[in-house]
Scaffold this motif. Structure first.
Motif, PDB file in Angstrom:
ATOM      1  N   LEU A 116      -6.484   5.225  -2.960  1.00 30.27           N
ATOM      2  CA  LEU A 116      -5.112   4.864  -3.311  1.00 30.27           C
ATOM      3  C   LEU A 116      -4.513   5.805  -4.349  1.00 30.27           C
ATOM      4  CD1 LEU A 116      -5.524   0.987  -3.424  1.00 30.27           C
ATOM      5  CD2 LEU A 116      -4.412   2.351  -1.645  1.00 30.27           C
ATOM      6  N   GLU A 176       0.836  -1.205   0.000  1.00 29.29           N
ATOM      7  CA  GLU A 176       0.000   0.000   0.000  1.00 29.29           C
ATOM      8  C   GLU A 176       0.871   1.256   0.000  1.00 29.29           C
ATOM      9  OE1 GLU A 176      -3.834   1.942   2.355  1.00 29.29           O
ATOM     10  OE2 GLU A 176      -2.776   0.238   3.251  1.00 29.29           O
ATOM     11  N   LEU A 185     -15.205  -0.322  -5.275  1.00 24.58           N
ATOM     12  CA  LEU A 185     -13.935  -0.337  -6.015  1.00 24.58           C
ATOM     13  C   LEU A 185     -13.488   1.072  -6.376  1.00 24.58           C
ATOM     14  CD1 LEU A 185     -14.525  -3.421  -8.345  1.00 24.58           C
ATOM     15  CD2 LEU A 185     -12.967  -3.269  -6.385  1.00 24.58           C
ATOM     16  N   THR A 186     -14.435   1.897  -6.790  1.00 25.76           N
ATOM     17  CA  THR A 186     -14.124   3.278  -7.137  1.00 25.76           C
ATOM     18  C   THR A 186     -13.599   4.033  -5.917  1.00 25.76           C
ATOM     19  OG1 THR A 186     -15.802   3.267  -8.876  1.00 25.76           O
ATOM     20  CG2 THR A 186     -15.061   5.423  -8.091  1.00 25.76           C
ATOM     21  N   GLU A 244     -10.084   2.805  -5.047  1.00 23.31           N
ATOM     22  CA  GLU A 244      -9.127   3.298  -6.038  1.00 23.31           C
ATOM     23  C   GLU A 244      -8.809   4.776  -5.770  1.00 23.31           C
ATOM     24  OE1 GLU A 244      -6.483   3.305  -9.189  1.00 23.31           O
ATOM     25  OE2 GLU A 244      -7.373   1.642  -8.117  1.00 23.31           O
ATOM     26  N   GLU A 245      -9.819   5.560  -5.458  1.00 23.49           N
ATOM     27  CA  GLU A 245      -9.589   6.977  -5.151  1.00 23.49           C
ATOM     28  C   GLU A 245      -8.753   7.133  -3.895  1.00 23.49           C
ATOM     29  OE1 GLU A 245     -13.550   8.592  -5.024  1.00 23.49           O
ATOM     30  OE2 GLU A 245     -13.733   8.606  -7.212  1.00 23.49           O
ATOM     31  N   THR A 287      -6.482   6.160 -10.685  1.00 30.19           N
ATOM     32  CA  THR A 287      -6.123   5.088 -11.618  1.00 30.19           C
ATOM     33  C   THR A 287      -4.683   5.251 -12.071  1.00 30.19           C
ATOM     34  OG1 THR A 287      -6.962   6.346 -13.471  1.00 30.19           O
ATOM     35  CG2 THR A 287      -8.465   4.781 -12.430  1.00 30.19           C
ATOM     36  N   GLN A 288      -4.135   4.119 -12.530  1.00 38.49           N
ATOM     37  CA  GLN A 288      -2.757   4.133 -13.034  1.00 38.49           C
ATOM     38  C   GLN A 288      -2.750   4.042 -14.528  1.00 38.49           C
ATOM     39  OE1 GLN A 288      -0.243   1.292 -11.125  1.00 38.49           O
ATOM     40  NE2 GLN A 288      -0.655   2.098  -9.111  1.00 38.49           N
TER      41      GLN A 288
END
Length: 127
Positions: A123, A22, A116-117, A120-121, A126-127
């Motif tokens: 973290l 993480e 999931l959204t 992802e935010e 998106t990559q």
């Protein structure tokens, strides 16, 4: 930074593995950064050094970390590494189990997608 939840049912070494990953995902640890020695990390987290060593070994096997004898343990440069298809397949299987469990609890795919959204935010997008 790296943290362990002493009340979690998840083994400490698994928590440490995930926490280091993480930190890498969040840009706290970058390729080439040195991480604390096993003894230093164990002292900081008030853990058994064998537990930290086990986590480091898992991360080395997964090519997340690399240990250079006499120098220390570092975050591995991952851009040139091939995709780990076995781990990707294992992740797919775990995701399938998650979706089955979520649907069993009558969660909609929309709710799962929202989660999931959100994750992802958290973290860093998106990559």
């Amino acid at each position: 930074m790296v943290s362990i939840n002493k009340t979690s049912s998840k083994p400490y070494y698994e928590q440490l593995v995930l926490s280091i990953k993480e930190d890498i995902v969040n840009g706290i640890l970058l390729a080439g950064d040195q991480i604390p020695s096993v003894r230093e990390m164990a002292k900081t987290l008030l853990m058994n050094p064998n537990t930290v060593s086990k986590a480091y070994k898992v991360l080395e096997t997964e090519q997340v970390l690399v240990t250079i004898k006499g120098k220390g343990t570092f975050v591995q440069e991952t851009d040139s590494l091939p995709r780990d298809e076995l781990r990707i397949q294992q992740l797919k299987e775990r995701l399938k189990e998650f979706v089955i469990e979520a649907r069993h609890l009558q969660l909609s795919m929309h709710e799962i997608t929202e989660w999931l959204t959100i994750f992802e935010e958290e973290l860093g997008g998106t990559q």
